[in-house]
Design a protein around this motif. Structure first.
Motif, mmCIF file in Angstrom:
data_model
loop_
_atom_site.group_PDB
_atom_site.id
_atom_site.type_symbol
_atom_site.label_atom_id
_atom_site.label_comp_id
_atom_site.label_asym_id
_atom_site.label_seq_id
_atom_site.Cartn_x
_atom_site.Cartn_y
_atom_site.Cartn_z
ATOM 1 N N VAL A 1 0.789 -1.233 -0.203
ATOM 2 C CA VAL A 1 -0.061 0.135 -0.205
ATOM 3 C C VAL A 1 0.891 1.285 0.038
ATOM 4 N N ARG A 2 0.350 2.433 -0.364
ATOM 5 C CA ARG A 2 1.042 3.705 -0.245
ATOM 6 C C ARG A 2 0.888 4.222 1.102
ATOM 7 N N ASP A 3 -0.189 4.009 1.717
ATOM 8 C CA ASP A 3 -0.573 4.790 3.074
ATOM 9 C C ASP A 3 -1.304 3.998 3.855
ATOM 10 N N TYR A 4 -1.247 3.655 5.183
ATOM 11 C CA TYR A 4 -1.850 2.651 5.610
ATOM 12 C C TYR A 4 -3.356 3.053 6.167
ATOM 13 N N ASP A 5 -3.469 4.511 6.369
ATOM 14 C CA ASP A 5 -4.838 5.009 6.704
ATOM 15 C C ASP A 5 -5.878 4.868 5.586
ATOM 16 N N GLU A 6 -5.265 5.227 4.476
ATOM 17 C CA GLU A 6 -6.170 5.297 3.078
ATOM 18 C C GLU A 6 -6.553 3.786 2.681
ATOM 19 N N LEU B 1 -11.127 -4.623 10.723
ATOM 20 C CA LEU B 1 -9.731 -4.050 11.014
ATOM 21 C C LEU B 1 -9.123 -5.188 12.125
ATOM 22 N N ARG B 2 -8.403 -6.399 11.714
ATOM 23 C CA ARG B 2 -8.050 -7.106 12.814
ATOM 24 C C ARG B 2 -6.858 -6.749 13.762
ATOM 25 N N GLU B 3 -5.809 -5.834 13.170
ATOM 26 C CA GLU B 3 -5.002 -5.473 14.009
ATOM 27 C C GLU B 3 -4.380 -4.154 13.222
ATOM 28 N N ASP B 4 -3.919 -3.292 14.389
ATOM 29 C CA ASP B 4 -3.389 -2.022 14.135
ATOM 30 C C ASP B 4 -2.520 -1.570 15.086
ATOM 31 N N GLU B 5 -1.372 -1.826 15.215
ATOM 32 C CA GLU B 5 -0.596 -1.674 16.468
ATOM 33 C C GLU B 5 0.981 -1.142 15.734
ATOM 34 N N THR B 6 1.565 -0.330 16.794
ATOM 35 C CA THR B 6 2.813 0.182 16.422
ATOM 36 C C THR B 6 3.714 -0.244 17.692
ATOM 37 N N ASN B 7 5.031 -1.038 17.237
ATOM 38 C CA ASN B 7 5.736 -1.452 18.378
ATOM 39 C C ASN B 7 6.767 -0.464 18.629
ATOM 40 N N ALA B 8 7.502 -0.738 19.577
ATOM 41 C CA ALA B 8 8.515 0.238 20.347
ATOM 42 C C ALA B 8 9.306 0.881 19.419
ATOM 43 N N GLY C 1 8.840 1.610 16.565
ATOM 44 C CA GLY C 1 8.022 2.515 15.623
ATOM 45 C C GLY C 1 7.078 1.600 14.298
ATOM 46 N N ARG C 2 7.616 0.392 14.358
ATOM 47 C CA ARG C 2 6.905 -0.303 13.041
ATOM 48 C C ARG C 2 5.543 -0.537 13.147
ATOM 49 N N ARG C 3 4.689 -0.163 12.426
ATOM 50 C CA ARG C 3 3.140 -0.476 12.208
ATOM 51 C C ARG C 3 2.886 -1.714 11.668
ATOM 52 N N ARG C 4 2.018 -2.608 12.285
ATOM 53 C CA ARG C 4 1.350 -3.621 11.857
ATOM 54 C C ARG C 4 0.057 -3.620 11.603
ATOM 55 N N VAL C 5 -0.589 -3.684 10.238
ATOM 56 C CA VAL C 5 -1.846 -3.455 10.300
ATOM 57 C C VAL C 5 -2.532 -4.720 9.370
ATOM 58 N N VAL C 6 -3.508 -5.254 9.735
ATOM 59 C CA VAL C 6 -4.006 -6.532 9.149
ATOM 60 C C VAL C 6 -5.587 -6.446 9.173
ATOM 61 N N VAL C 7 -5.950 -6.636 7.916
ATOM 62 C CA VAL C 7 -7.266 -6.442 7.678
ATOM 63 C C VAL C 7 -7.828 -7.930 7.016
ATOM 64 N N GLY D 1 -10.551 -16.210 8.136
ATOM 65 C CA GLY D 1 -9.812 -16.620 6.938
ATOM 66 C C GLY D 1 -8.546 -15.795 6.618
ATOM 67 N N THR D 2 -8.155 -15.864 5.460
ATOM 68 C CA THR D 2 -6.933 -15.241 5.067
ATOM 69 C C THR D 2 -7.050 -13.673 5.299
ATOM 70 N N GLY D 3 -5.921 -13.113 5.994
ATOM 71 C CA GLY D 3 -6.020 -11.573 6.123
ATOM 72 C C GLY D 3 -4.959 -10.906 5.339
ATOM 73 N N LEU D 4 -4.904 -9.583 5.116
ATOM 74 C CA LEU D 4 -4.115 -9.109 4.239
ATOM 75 C C LEU D 4 -3.221 -8.153 5.227
ATOM 76 N N VAL D 5 -1.920 -8.588 5.302
ATOM 77 C CA VAL D 5 -1.167 -7.602 6.317
ATOM 78 C C VAL D 5 -0.503 -6.366 5.089
ATOM 79 N N LEU D 6 -1.031 -4.982 5.553
ATOM 80 C CA LEU D 6 -1.018 -4.048 4.732
ATOM 81 C C LEU D 6 0.525 -3.697 5.019
ATOM 82 N N ALA D 7 1.478 -3.420 3.900
ATOM 83 C CA ALA D 7 2.598 -3.355 4.036
ATOM 84 C C ALA D 7 3.194 -2.040 3.069
ATOM 85 N N LEU D 8 3.812 -1.027 3.819
ATOM 86 C CA LEU D 8 4.171 0.151 2.905
ATOM 87 C C LEU D 8 5.050 -0.320 1.949
ATOM 88 N N ALA D 9 4.941 0.282 0.774
ATOM 89 C CA ALA D 9 5.990 -0.056 -0.511
ATOM 90 C C ALA D 9 7.089 0.624 0.069
#
Length: 131
Positions: free
Chosen positions: A11-16, A29-36, A38-44, A50-58
């Motif tokens: 993705v280009r942007d997590y929030d969009e 929205l299954r997960e939206d966490e930022t670790n210590a 500063g890495r954000r993990r977002v899963v929808v 079933g299978t989720g999408l781990v959103l990853a910034l290009a």
């Protein structure tokens, strides 16, 4: 037993991407966490599992990355299955999803290709009834 639990989705942007997948497609929205660090993990993904999408910034997310929206080289890579094609197609159309074609009936089911927020093609499909 083996199964694919999640797949990376550039993705280009997590929030969009969250807005599109949750509000437009209807995923949870299954997960939206930022670790210590500063890495954000977002899963929808589908609310019922079933299978989720781990959103990853290009890597070059600040630019318009040539891989975002072209992760499968212009081919359909994701198949969104439903048990009520007519209702989902109507809901998605009302939410602003662009369908590239009218629904068609194939031997394997009812299907129509739609675009995600980056123009990547997906199939919305209701499999044919099994006898």
């Amino acid at each position: 037993m083996l199964r694919i639990s999640d797949v990376a989705y550039l993705v280009r942007d997590y929030d969009e991407a969250i807005v599109f997948f949750v509000q437009t497609i209807g995923f949870a929205l299954r997960e939206d966490e930022t670790n210590a660090a500063g890495r954000r993990r977002v899963v929808v993904g589908p609310a019922d599992g079933g299978t989720g999408l781990v959103l990853a910034l290009a890597d070059d997310a600040a630019d318009t990355s040539p891989v975002v929206g072209n992760q499968a080289g212009g081919k359909v890579a994701f198949f969104l299955e439903t048990d009520d094609f007519t209702a989902q197609h109507a809901r998605m159309t009302a939410a602003g999803v662009t369908f590239r074609e009218e629904p068609r009936h194939e031997v394997y089911g009812t299907v129509a290709v739609f675009e995600d927020l980056y123009g990547m093609p997906w199939d919305l499909i209701q499999p044919a009834a099994q006898s």
